[in-house]
Design a protein around this motif. Structure first.
Motif, PDB file in Angstrom:
ATOM      1  N   UNK A 114       0.867  -1.280  -0.001  1.00  0.00           N
ATOM      2  CA  UNK A 114      -0.102   0.008  -0.203  1.00  0.00           C
ATOM      3  C   UNK A 114       0.858   1.209   0.019  1.00  0.00           C
ATOM      4  N   UNK A 115       1.944   1.405   0.645  1.00  0.00           N
ATOM      5  CA  UNK A 115       2.860   2.396   0.792  1.00  0.00           C
ATOM      6  C   UNK A 115       3.348   2.520  -0.548  1.00  0.00           C
ATOM      7  N   UNK A 117       1.910   1.517  -3.446  1.00  0.00           N
ATOM      8  CA  UNK A 117       0.885   2.075  -4.482  1.00  0.00           C
ATOM      9  C   UNK A 117       0.652   3.513  -4.177  1.00  0.00           C
ATOM     10  N   UNK A 118       0.766   4.100  -2.917  1.00  0.00           N
ATOM     11  CA  UNK A 118       0.422   5.465  -2.448  1.00  0.00           C
ATOM     12  C   UNK A 118       1.454   6.074  -3.139  1.00  0.00           C
ATOM     13  N   UNK A 120       3.372   5.828  -5.632  1.00  0.00           N
ATOM     14  CA  UNK A 120       3.240   5.772  -7.267  1.00  0.00           C
ATOM     15  C   UNK A 120       2.052   6.781  -7.520  1.00  0.00           C
ATOM     16  N   UNK A 121       0.805   6.624  -6.695  1.00  0.00           N
ATOM     17  CA  UNK A 121      -0.247   7.727  -6.859  1.00  0.00           C
ATOM     18  C   UNK A 121       0.290   9.142  -6.994  1.00  0.00           C
ATOM     19  N   UNK A 122       1.100   9.200  -5.796  1.00  0.00           N
ATOM     20  CA  UNK A 122       1.525  10.650  -5.358  1.00  0.00           C
ATOM     21  C   UNK A 122       2.551  10.972  -6.601  1.00  0.00           C
TER      22      UNK A 122
ATOM     23  N   UNK B  75      -4.288  -0.428  -8.450  1.00  0.00           N
ATOM     24  CA  UNK B  75      -3.423   0.395  -7.766  1.00  0.00           C
ATOM     25  C   UNK B  75      -1.898   0.332  -8.209  1.00  0.00           C
ATOM     26  N   UNK B  78      -0.830   3.234 -11.739  1.00  0.00           N
ATOM     27  CA  UNK B  78      -1.779   4.575 -11.651  1.00  0.00           C
ATOM     28  C   UNK B  78      -1.214   5.308 -12.927  1.00  0.00           C
ATOM     29  N   UNK B  86      -6.982   9.388  -9.209  1.00  0.00           N
ATOM     30  CA  UNK B  86      -5.929   9.286  -8.345  1.00  0.00           C
ATOM     31  C   UNK B  86      -6.315   9.580  -6.582  1.00  0.00           C
ATOM     32  N   UNK B  90      -6.167   7.150  -3.692  1.00  0.00           N
ATOM     33  CA  UNK B  90      -5.385   7.410  -2.404  1.00  0.00           C
ATOM     34  C   UNK B  90      -6.364   7.257  -1.233  1.00  0.00           C
ATOM     35  N   UNK B  93      -6.827   3.564  -0.806  1.00  0.00           N
ATOM     36  CA  UNK B  93      -5.480   3.111  -0.052  1.00  0.00           C
ATOM     37  C   UNK B  93      -5.434   3.441   1.662  1.00  0.00           C
ATOM     38  N   UNK B  97      -5.773   0.611   4.957  1.00  0.00           N
ATOM     39  CA  UNK B  97      -4.576   0.899   5.955  1.00  0.00           C
ATOM     40  C   UNK B  97      -5.398   0.739   6.939  1.00  0.00           C
TER      41      UNK B  97
END
Lengths: 147, 147
Positions: A114-115, A117-118, A120-122, B75, B78, B86, B90, B93, B97
């Motif tokens: 998840x980290x 993926x996050x 990559x999204x950012x 995910x 992206x 996006x 997030x 995600x 979490x």
DNA sequence: TTTCAGGTTTACGTTTACGTAAAGGTAATT
DNA sequence: AATTACCTTTACGTAAACGTAAACCTGAAA
């Protein structure tokens, strides 16, 4: 009013508190997971009933079936079993521990993913900002299909 | 003959490896979670397909629905989303979490409770041994759980 | 007294995730 | 040629965990 020490709950009290429907609670009773007392026809829930409900819901979060949760309740009073049943209970406990350990591992790995993926999204969002830097509503230039 | 680097699997290869039925794998494909290539009519699975299957099963262990697992796959790339998508990703995600953190806590508490239940079982067994005292096939007398 | 917010039972409907035939194609053995 | 071992599609069946609707009681408030 006598400050009766025995706290009680209505079915909708518990439904509200745990964000489930009364139907759900009645269903759990129907399945032998709860046994509230009655005042006439109306169900009255004790703090003990409330705890059991809590345990059921925790079991659900961990992927237990209602039957498994019901079986777990039996583990709270092992006085009622014979030797063979106790052995079975111990095996059940060991099995659950194995599963929980696996889940623990799964969670750790997924947290890391998840980290990622996050991140990559950012990053994708940042690239949006880059592209949009000038004043025009410029389209993004990547080759992926747009909606 | 040619030692083709690309490893492949049949449906029953994967079924055996992960202890599920071919029907299950076909169902996942039907739901858009897998997309193996075909040799004629027969499904051919790549290492990538195998990984996806693994992820699906891990998701299941954590209580994810197939739809949730499918969404999680998105995910991983992206690049295909616009800004709003996006942001949604997030949020998704973050939500996952939160759930995983809750599960982590649930597991820790339940592990402790399993320890306690196991202790009670062992105690109940010991009391059996006491009652059955003399001719019994020697029991171990220590109170600690063994590994 | 009517209304109304809660509670009840009964019972059929729904979604998810497959199980389980049925009926057949294909490729390698026997 | 026939058996065997997999594979395929199509389609209906099923268990778990409720949702939803109907029809009813019931005590308190308007």
């Amino acid at each position: 009013m006598s400050s009766d020490k025995s706290q009680t709950y209505s079915i909708s009290d518990l439904a509200r508190e745990f964000d489930i429907t009364p139907r759900t609670i009645r269903f759990y009773e129907e399945q032998g997971l709860l046994a509230p007392t009655r005042r006439g026809q109306v169900r009255i829930y004790s703090p003990g009933d409330r705890v059991r409900l809590k345990l059921i819901l925790r079991g659900k979060r961990l992927g237990f079936t209602l039957e498994e949760s019901r079986a777990l309740f039996d583990l709270y009073d092992p006085g009622s079993g014979n030797r063979r049943q106790l052995k079975t209970m111990l095996a059940t406990i060991a099995s659950h521990r194995t599963n929980l350990t696996q889940q623990l591992h799964d969670i750790q790995v997924m947290m890391i993913e998840l980290d990622e993926s996050e991140a990559r999204c950012n990053q994708a969002l940042e690239e949006f900002s880059d592209t949009t830097s000038s004043t025009a509503p410029i389209n993004n230039k990547n080759t992926m299909t747009e909606e």
